[in-house]
Design a protein around this motif. Sequence first.
Motif, PDB file in Angstrom:
ATOM      1  N   ASN A   1      18.165 -44.345  11.951  1.00 29.61           N
ATOM      2  CA  ASN A   1      16.777 -44.481  12.435  1.00 29.61           C
ATOM      3  C   ASN A   1      16.071 -45.686  11.808  1.00 29.61           C
ATOM      4  O   ASN A   1      15.237 -45.513  10.913  1.00 29.61           O
ATOM      5  CB  ASN A   1      15.986 -43.208  12.186  1.00 29.61           C
ATOM      6  N   PRO A   2      16.367 -46.871  12.335  1.00 35.21           N
ATOM      7  CA  PRO A   2      17.259 -47.171  13.461  1.00 35.21           C
ATOM      8  C   PRO A   2      18.724 -47.116  13.038  1.00 35.21           C
ATOM      9  O   PRO A   2      19.054 -47.408  11.892  1.00 35.21           O
ATOM     10  CB  PRO A   2      16.860 -48.601  13.839  1.00 35.21           C
ATOM     11  N   ASN A   3      19.582 -46.762  13.985  1.00 32.94           N
ATOM     12  CA  ASN A   3      21.004 -46.594  13.672  1.00 32.94           C
ATOM     13  C   ASN A   3      21.734 -47.930  13.648  1.00 32.94           C
ATOM     14  O   ASN A   3      21.523 -48.784  14.509  1.00 32.94           O
ATOM     15  CB  ASN A   3      21.675 -45.688  14.703  1.00 32.94           C
ATOM     16  N   GLU A   4      22.591 -48.067  12.649  1.00 35.97           N
ATOM     17  CA  GLU A   4      23.465 -49.235  12.554  1.00 35.97           C
ATOM     18  C   GLU A   4      24.749 -48.813  11.848  1.00 35.97           C
ATOM     19  O   GLU A   4      24.701 -48.346  10.710  1.00 35.97           O
ATOM     20  CB  GLU A   4      22.781 -50.366  11.784  1.00 35.97           C
ATOM     21  N   ASN A   5      25.854 -48.946  12.528  1.00 36.42           N
ATOM     22  CA  ASN A   5      27.171 -48.570  11.985  1.00 36.42           C
ATOM     23  C   ASN A   5      27.211 -47.111  11.533  1.00 36.42           C
ATOM     24  O   ASN A   5      28.045 -46.738  10.688  1.00 36.42           O
ATOM     25  CB  ASN A   5      27.552 -49.475  10.803  1.00 36.42           C
ATOM     26  N   LEU A   6      26.364 -46.287  12.121  1.00 36.93           N
ATOM     27  CA  LEU A   6      26.265 -44.898  11.674  1.00 36.93           C
ATOM     28  C   LEU A   6      27.452 -44.066  12.135  1.00 36.93           C
ATOM     29  O   LEU A   6      28.028 -43.303  11.347  1.00 36.93           O
ATOM     30  CB  LEU A   6      24.954 -44.287  12.169  1.00 36.93           C
ATOM     31  N   TRP A   7      27.818 -44.205  13.409  1.00 43.91           N
ATOM     32  CA  TRP A   7      28.911 -43.387  13.925  1.00 43.91           C
ATOM     33  C   TRP A   7      30.253 -43.743  13.295  1.00 43.91           C
ATOM     34  O   TRP A   7      31.054 -42.840  13.006  1.00 43.91           O
ATOM     35  CB  TRP A   7      28.969 -43.466  15.450  1.00 43.91           C
ATOM     36  N   PRO A   8      30.549 -45.021  13.034  1.00 44.47           N
ATOM     37  CA  PRO A   8      31.789 -45.324  12.300  1.00 44.47           C
ATOM     38  C   PRO A   8      31.817 -44.678  10.924  1.00 44.47           C
ATOM     39  O   PRO A   8      32.862 -44.170  10.487  1.00 44.47           O
ATOM     40  CB  PRO A   8      31.785 -46.852  12.203  1.00 44.47           C
ATOM     41  N   TRP A   9      30.679 -44.676  10.227  1.00 46.79           N
ATOM     42  CA  TRP A   9      30.620 -44.042   8.901  1.00 46.79           C
ATOM     43  C   TRP A   9      30.849 -42.541   9.028  1.00 46.79           C
ATOM     44  O   TRP A   9      31.620 -41.951   8.255  1.00 46.79           O
ATOM     45  CB  TRP A   9      29.270 -44.321   8.238  1.00 46.79           C
ATOM     46  N   ARG A  10      30.200 -41.910   9.997  1.00 45.55           N
ATOM     47  CA  ARG A  10      30.360 -40.466  10.195  1.00 45.55           C
ATOM     48  C   ARG A  10      31.821 -40.110  10.468  1.00 45.55           C
ATOM     49  O   ARG A  10      32.372 -39.188   9.853  1.00 45.55           O
ATOM     50  CB  ARG A  10      29.494 -39.998  11.375  1.00 45.55           C
ATOM     51  N   GLY A  11      32.419 -40.819  11.415  1.00 44.23           N
ATOM     52  CA  GLY A  11      33.803 -40.512  11.755  1.00 44.23           C
ATOM     53  C   GLY A  11      34.742 -40.703  10.585  1.00 44.23           C
ATOM     54  O   GLY A  11      35.643 -39.885  10.358  1.00 44.23           O
ATOM     55  N   ASP A  12      34.516 -41.747   9.817  1.00 44.56           N
ATOM     56  CA  ASP A  12      35.398 -42.012   8.678  1.00 44.56           C
ATOM     57  C   ASP A  12      35.204 -40.997   7.563  1.00 44.56           C
ATOM     58  O   ASP A  12      36.166 -40.664   6.850  1.00 44.56           O
ATOM     59  CB  ASP A  12      35.159 -43.433   8.151  1.00 44.56           C
ATOM     60  N   MET A  13      34.000 -40.491   7.387  1.00 45.04           N
ATOM     61  CA  MET A  13      33.797 -39.475   6.350  1.00 45.04           C
ATOM     62  C   MET A  13      34.494 -38.163   6.734  1.00 45.04           C
ATOM     63  O   MET A  13      35.064 -37.481   5.873  1.00 45.04           O
ATOM     64  CB  MET A  13      32.306 -39.232   6.111  1.00 45.04           C
ATOM     65  N   ILE A  14      34.473 -37.820   8.014  1.00 45.82           N
ATOM     66  CA  ILE A  14      35.229 -36.648   8.468  1.00 45.82           C
ATOM     67  C   ILE A  14      36.723 -36.898   8.257  1.00 45.82           C
ATOM     68  O   ILE A  14      37.475 -35.988   7.877  1.00 45.82           O
ATOM     69  CB  ILE A  14      34.939 -36.347   9.943  1.00 45.82           C
ATOM     70  N   ALA A  15      37.136 -38.152   8.456  1.00 43.69           N
ATOM     71  CA  ALA A  15      38.544 -38.521   8.269  1.00 43.69           C
ATOM     72  C   ALA A  15      38.911 -38.664   6.800  1.00 43.69           C
ATOM     73  O   ALA A  15      40.063 -38.968   6.481  1.00 43.69           O
ATOM     74  CB  ALA A  15      38.842 -39.824   9.012  1.00 43.69           C
ATOM     75  N   VAL A  16      37.973 -38.483   5.911  1.00 45.53           N
ATOM     76  CA  VAL A  16      38.276 -38.312   4.489  1.00 45.53           C
ATOM     77  C   VAL A  16      38.527 -36.832   4.193  1.00 45.53           C
ATOM     78  O   VAL A  16      39.512 -36.464   3.545  1.00 45.53           O
ATOM     79  CB  VAL A  16      37.117 -38.835   3.609  1.00 45.53           C
ATOM     80  N   TYR A  17      37.657 -35.979   4.713  1.00 44.50           N
ATOM     81  CA  TYR A  17      37.735 -34.543   4.424  1.00 44.50           C
ATOM     82  C   TYR A  17      38.926 -33.874   5.110  1.00 44.50           C
ATOM     83  O   TYR A  17      39.666 -33.101   4.488  1.00 44.50           O
ATOM     84  CB  TYR A  17      36.440 -33.874   4.863  1.00 44.50           C
ATOM     85  N   ASN A  18      39.113 -34.175   6.392  1.00 43.69           N
ATOM     86  CA  ASN A  18      40.177 -33.498   7.138  1.00 43.69           C
ATOM     87  C   ASN A  18      41.578 -33.778   6.582  1.00 43.69           C
ATOM     88  O   ASN A  18      42.328 -32.842   6.289  1.00 43.69           O
ATOM     89  CB  ASN A  18      40.113 -33.875   8.616  1.00 43.69           C
ATOM     90  N   PRO A  19      41.982 -35.025   6.413  1.00 44.22           N
ATOM     91  CA  PRO A  19      43.316 -35.273   5.849  1.00 44.22           C
ATOM     92  C   PRO A  19      43.464 -34.787   4.403  1.00 44.22           C
ATOM     93  O   PRO A  19      44.572 -34.450   3.984  1.00 44.22           O
ATOM     94  CB  PRO A  19      43.457 -36.798   5.933  1.00 44.22           C
ATOM     95  N   SER A  20      42.354 -34.739   3.652  1.00 42.19           N
ATOM     96  CA  SER A  20      42.433 -34.199   2.292  1.00 42.19           C
ATOM     97  C   SER A  20      42.871 -32.748   2.330  1.00 42.19           C
ATOM     98  O   SER A  20      43.726 -32.314   1.540  1.00 42.19           O
ATOM     99  CB  SER A  20      41.079 -34.321   1.584  1.00 42.19           C
ATOM    100  N   ARG A  21      42.295 -31.988   3.261  1.00 40.41           N
ATOM    101  CA  ARG A  21      42.701 -30.590   3.400  1.00 40.41           C
ATOM    102  C   ARG A  21      44.108 -30.480   3.975  1.00 40.41           C
ATOM    103  O   ARG A  21      44.890 -29.616   3.557  1.00 40.41           O
ATOM    104  CB  ARG A  21      41.688 -29.844   4.282  1.00 40.41           C
ATOM    105  N   MET A  22      44.431 -31.345   4.930  1.00 35.14           N
ATOM    106  CA  MET A  22      45.782 -31.326   5.497  1.00 35.14           C
ATOM    107  C   MET A  22      46.827 -31.616   4.420  1.00 35.14           C
ATOM    108  O   MET A  22      47.909 -31.027   4.426  1.00 35.14           O
ATOM    109  CB  MET A  22      45.885 -32.346   6.634  1.00 35.14           C
ATOM    110  N   TRP A  23      46.500 -32.518   3.506  1.00 34.60           N
ATOM    111  CA  TRP A  23      47.422 -32.799   2.398  1.00 34.60           C
ATOM    112  C   TRP A  23      47.693 -31.523   1.607  1.00 34.60           C
ATOM    113  O   TRP A  23      48.861 -31.200   1.324  1.00 34.60           O
ATOM    114  CB  TRP A  23      46.846 -33.874   1.471  1.00 34.60           C
ATOM    115  N   TYR A  24      46.632 -30.799   1.288  1.00 37.14           N
ATOM    116  CA  TYR A  24      46.841 -29.643   0.425  1.00 37.14           C
ATOM    117  C   TYR A  24      47.564 -28.518   1.158  1.00 37.14           C
ATOM    118  O   TYR A  24      48.395 -27.827   0.571  1.00 37.14           O
ATOM    119  CB  TYR A  24      45.519 -29.132  -0.148  1.00 37.14           C
ATOM    120  N   PHE A  25      47.259 -28.355   2.431  1.00 37.39           N
ATOM    121  CA  PHE A  25      47.858 -27.254   3.171  1.00 37.39           C
ATOM    122  C   PHE A  25      49.303 -27.543   3.591  1.00 37.39           C
ATOM    123  O   PHE A  25      50.101 -26.620   3.721  1.00 37.39           O
ATOM    124  CB  PHE A  25      47.017 -26.932   4.405  1.00 37.39           C
TER     125      PHE A  25
END
Length: 275
Positions: free
Chosen positions: A73-97
């Motif tokens: 607000n105003p948005n700039e590079n927000l969606w790339p940051w969001r997607g990449d942060m999810i792509a930090v959490y998800n593979p971290s859990r996949m690693w452990y499982f």
Amino acid sequence: ILLSLFTILLGSMSLPARAFTHPCVPNTLQELDTIKANLDKEPWKTGYAALASDGRSQLTYIMGGPYEVVKRNPNENLWPWRGDMIAVYNPSRMWYFTGNPAYAQKARDILVAWAQTHKTFGGNESGLDLGDYAICYGGGASILRGTWPGWTQQDTITVQNYFRNILWPATAAPYNISGPANKGSLNVVAGAVMAVFCDDTDMFNHVVDVFRNYPGAGLPNILATGQMGETGRDIGHGFNDLYARTLTAEILWKQGVDVFSEFDNRLLAAGEHHA
């Protein structure tokens, strides 16, 4: 004179450093092991299937960033940051499982790339995104640091600097007024995640104090009936407000601070009212 000297002495004494445990955002090692042991049973089975099939859980995921500047607000590079942060959490859990270290390497590379590149998080609502995605950047970092042998001390320092110097100032978490209702709750949960990963006792104690005492978004913002600042707005903001407060309480609980029971189990009242 003696009273004055005593007061000065107390004022000069810092609180003892807290021994933070990792992983802790939001799960401990024991909890991760419980989940892992039950992935073939419901409801874990369905949840794990959703995690494993998500595009941001894949080793083929292509980063959206990193960028030096992100804004909301105003948005700039927000969606790339969001997607990449999810792509930090998800593979971290996949690693452990799964035990496949390639997932951990994927998550680590994304997080460290952002930590080494990202310079400012601006806009009028940066704290909202930092709260919404606190479980992603905080949870991923926590799992990697606490479970993956490939994680280094330099990785910890790099991410701590990112949290403390770039993300922490972009929230209202450092202040005594964190914002109203949902906004305040999101700032506080972001602060809680950063404080525990940075092993910072002062940051942690500040977040606890705001959560306990700030009437705009802390526990005092919940009425005895369970109504919160966002209760009469809409179901989405009401849930998000409750979620942020509960996640904060869970993070504090993992470090030995019980705010669940405070104000006569006020968070329970909020959960019952929302349900």
